[in-house]
Design an enzyme around this catalytic site. Structure first.
Site, mmCIF file in Angstrom:
data_model
loop_
_atom_site.group_PDB
_atom_site.id
_atom_site.type_symbol
_atom_site.label_atom_id
_atom_site.label_comp_id
_atom_site.label_asym_id
_atom_site.label_seq_id
_atom_site.Cartn_x
_atom_site.Cartn_y
_atom_site.Cartn_z
ATOM 1 N N ILE A 58 9.745 -9.126 1.604
ATOM 2 C CA ILE A 58 9.015 -8.615 0.444
ATOM 3 C C ILE A 58 8.116 -7.402 0.810
ATOM 4 O O ILE A 58 7.211 -7.903 1.719
ATOM 5 C CB ILE A 58 8.074 -9.538 -0.048
ATOM 6 C CG1 ILE A 58 9.071 -10.698 -0.847
ATOM 7 C CG2 ILE A 58 7.122 -9.062 -1.328
ATOM 8 C CD1 ILE A 58 8.257 -11.878 -1.294
ATOM 9 N N CYS A 59 8.214 -6.261 0.283
ATOM 10 C CA CYS A 59 7.563 -5.216 0.713
ATOM 11 C C CYS A 59 6.002 -5.185 0.354
ATOM 12 O O CYS A 59 5.576 -5.793 -0.841
ATOM 13 C CB CYS A 59 7.848 -3.759 -0.104
ATOM 14 S SG CYS A 59 6.741 -2.598 -0.064
ATOM 15 N N ILE A 60 5.246 -5.083 1.525
ATOM 16 C CA ILE A 60 3.698 -5.505 0.978
ATOM 17 C C ILE A 60 2.931 -4.261 0.140
ATOM 18 O O ILE A 60 2.112 -4.970 -0.726
ATOM 19 C CB ILE A 60 2.965 -5.331 2.459
ATOM 20 C CG1 ILE A 60 1.648 -5.656 2.313
ATOM 21 C CG2 ILE A 60 2.892 -4.061 3.156
ATOM 22 C CD1 ILE A 60 0.812 -6.250 3.597
#
Lengths: 130, 136, 102, 102, 136, 130
Positions: F77-79
């Site tokens: 998941i992209c931060i």
């Protein structure tokens, strides 16, 4: 005049929640009433207290919570839409056996009847979505 | 306008399954039926695809909600306005839509079709008569 | 060096399919899936534009999505081939890149 | 008994503005906002269709959204009136209903 | 293809602000610049609106990210392919776009324009030469 | 062949996460590899453990978590996208002073570099979005 507002898209991804906020603010500043805002579809995600937008961006959840506090706006998140998307208050989390909740101050979770009721009790209804 | 009776229109302009709007619109209609308002449904643009018969979602693992439209008559939701031009642009005729019936309690419970084909001008007229328009 | 293009939006509501048709090169493939499957049906206002490309491009439709939307195989534009997800994967593998028209 | 229609999508990517124009009745108003403001600019492939309605409909654009997208007032189609959010609210109040073309 | 150097294309087909795709695409380009790949950007359809000059977001409370495009040259992102037909359909010319320059280190750091106007066929050709196409 | 998959839209609202799941599953069943799936934009919302879909609907998060467990798929998941939208793991929640987290089993939060790396290290990249 009483405005009912529906927010149908999530924060940041679509401009809908910004536009709805600007509309609600302008309505209140110009002597109208906004008794309720109903968050449906991805709009329920506006009400999470866990979002951390970059420092130089607006905080959409906090804008809404502040507006609701100042003007007594009822911010209602649809329970069915919220459950699908993982937006819970403490009561729902406990009832469903989830170990956390994420609802923000000033928002409450309730049923779709609140949307219909808003349509009946306000003079104008407007939807911000995609 | 009768006291506390408003004309509610639910506008459906999106196809089913690709997005959730059609399904969640239907959930609003079901809940709204309990409020004794004067309810109509509009199907135009890609919204007409919601009523197409023969939907089978087994291959995509998503629930087929199209049968629910046929149950709306029992909730006194009986006015489905479907736009002819939207059907034609999409290569569809009324025969491609599911049969949706209701029992008319003012006419000895005769079975009647809920779908009313209208042209674009009639759709516009009907929209202009509403008190509340909810779009999905 | 052919490309697999994917289109997942209705051609009546969005411009993605038209833009894809405008940019696909001879020998490329287009897979229509999700709401994109409406582009594969006969008799619509865009069917001629799609059919006109069936010679120079390979056209596919994801069968599960077409079935979900009530589009029987018999209603597909001639030259459009139904595939399942395994077929989708093989198309992606056998082309040099995918270009996803979102 | 006039209606305020709202359009928030680009007319080049989506069909909402065209559908709105097809269904608005004489005397109605259309407010273009968010990505819908592109429908209010001169010289585009849909500008003529919008301008043709400026006699029978009242056309508005949300100035903040037009400014954000670099559309100067001078580039607006003749007959399109810029409004701010207070103006948007008054349009919603002075019409009998809103019809939101999402 | 050189070892571990791939041709990456970021495709921008959506307008700014109405949705977040343009902004989050830019965030990918910025991070991607650190990976020493062969990077190109395509702007077509509504994506050309991202590069329009004179954007001022004060009235909508949203951050104006358009100046960031001008900084990409410093990250060696210097190939902005902009489709002529997309501009024309939208009533725009190259003069309506911001000036985006980079210093060409292979040419004594001469300042050169990053924007390359291409027609539809050239855009299609360029897309067909890529290893990885990321669409937003 | 190695496939990299990007999921750009949230669960239930768009079909993208379903389609990506079906594609990944078919790829793995047909002898290909799916070393990583990258969740970007609203796609990050696939990774919340707080969602409670209706009993007769698929549970998209659990489908992904199970697939990842069986086939060792790295669900990233992209931060940056996650912070805007309120998707946090325990470490991020602590660091940001938030009192809860909502990430699901099998997902991890990391940077956009993981997306570029996936593009470099896989043979084909495909994006499911809107």
């Amino acid at each position: 005049m009483k405005f009912g507002i529906v927010v149908s898209e999530g924060p940041y991804t679509h401009q809908a929640s910004d536009s709805a906020y600007n509309f609600a603010k302008a309505a209140l500043e110009n002597g109208h009433e906004v008794p309720r805002v109903f968050f449906y579809h991805d709009g329920v995600n506006v009400g999470t207290r866990l979002s951390i937008p970059p420092q130089d961006e607006r905080n959409i959840q906090k804008q809404w919570s502040a507006l609701a506090g100042e003007h007594n706006v009822d911010l209602v998140i649809c329970i069915a839409a919220a459950q699908r998307r993982g937006l819970l208050d403490e009561k729902e989390a406990t009832r469903q056996g989830k170990d956390a909740n994420n609802i923000a101050e000033g928002f409450r979770i309730s049923g779709l009847g609140q949307l219909i009721e808003m349509g009946i009790q306000t003079d104008r209804l407007i939807t911000f979505g995609d | 306008m009768e006291d506390n009776i408003k004309k509610f229109l639910y506008v459906n302009r999106k196809a089913p399954y690709g997005t959730i709007y059609a399904l969640e619109a239907l959930e609003v209609v079901l809940i709204g039926a309990a409020f004794d308002q004067d309810v109509s449904l509009a199907f135009l643009d890609d919204g007409v695809f919601q009523l197409v018969k023969g939907q089978n979602t087994d291959g995509i693992g998503v629930k087929n909600f199209s049968p629910t439209f046929r149950a709306l008559g029992d909730y006194e939701v009986t006015k489905f306005y479907v736009e002819k031009e939207s059907l034609e642009e999409r290569g569809l005729t009324a025969d491609d839509l599911q049969e949706i019936m209701y029992e008319d309690e003012d006419d000895d419970y005769a079975e009647k079709p809920s779908i009313r084909l209208v042209n674009r001008a009639e759709m516009a007229d009907m929209m202009a008569e509403q008190d509340v328009v909810l779009s999905f | 060096m052919a490309t697999l293009h994917t289109v997942n939006k209705s051609p009546f509501g969005a411009s993605a399919l038209q833009s894809c048709l405008n940019h696909a090169k001879d020998g490329d493939a287009i897979l229509m899936f999700e709401d994109g499957v409406y582009g594969a049906a006969q008799g619509t206002i865009i069917a001629d534009a799609v059919a006109a490309k069936s010679g120079s491009l390979s056209l596919y439709v994801l069968k599960g999505d077409a079935d979900a939307r009530g589009i029987a195989d018999a209603r597909l534009i001639e030259g459009v081939t139904p595939v399942d997800y395994a077929g989708f994967v093989e198309l992606a593998a056998s082309h040099d890149r995918t270009n996803n028209w979102l």
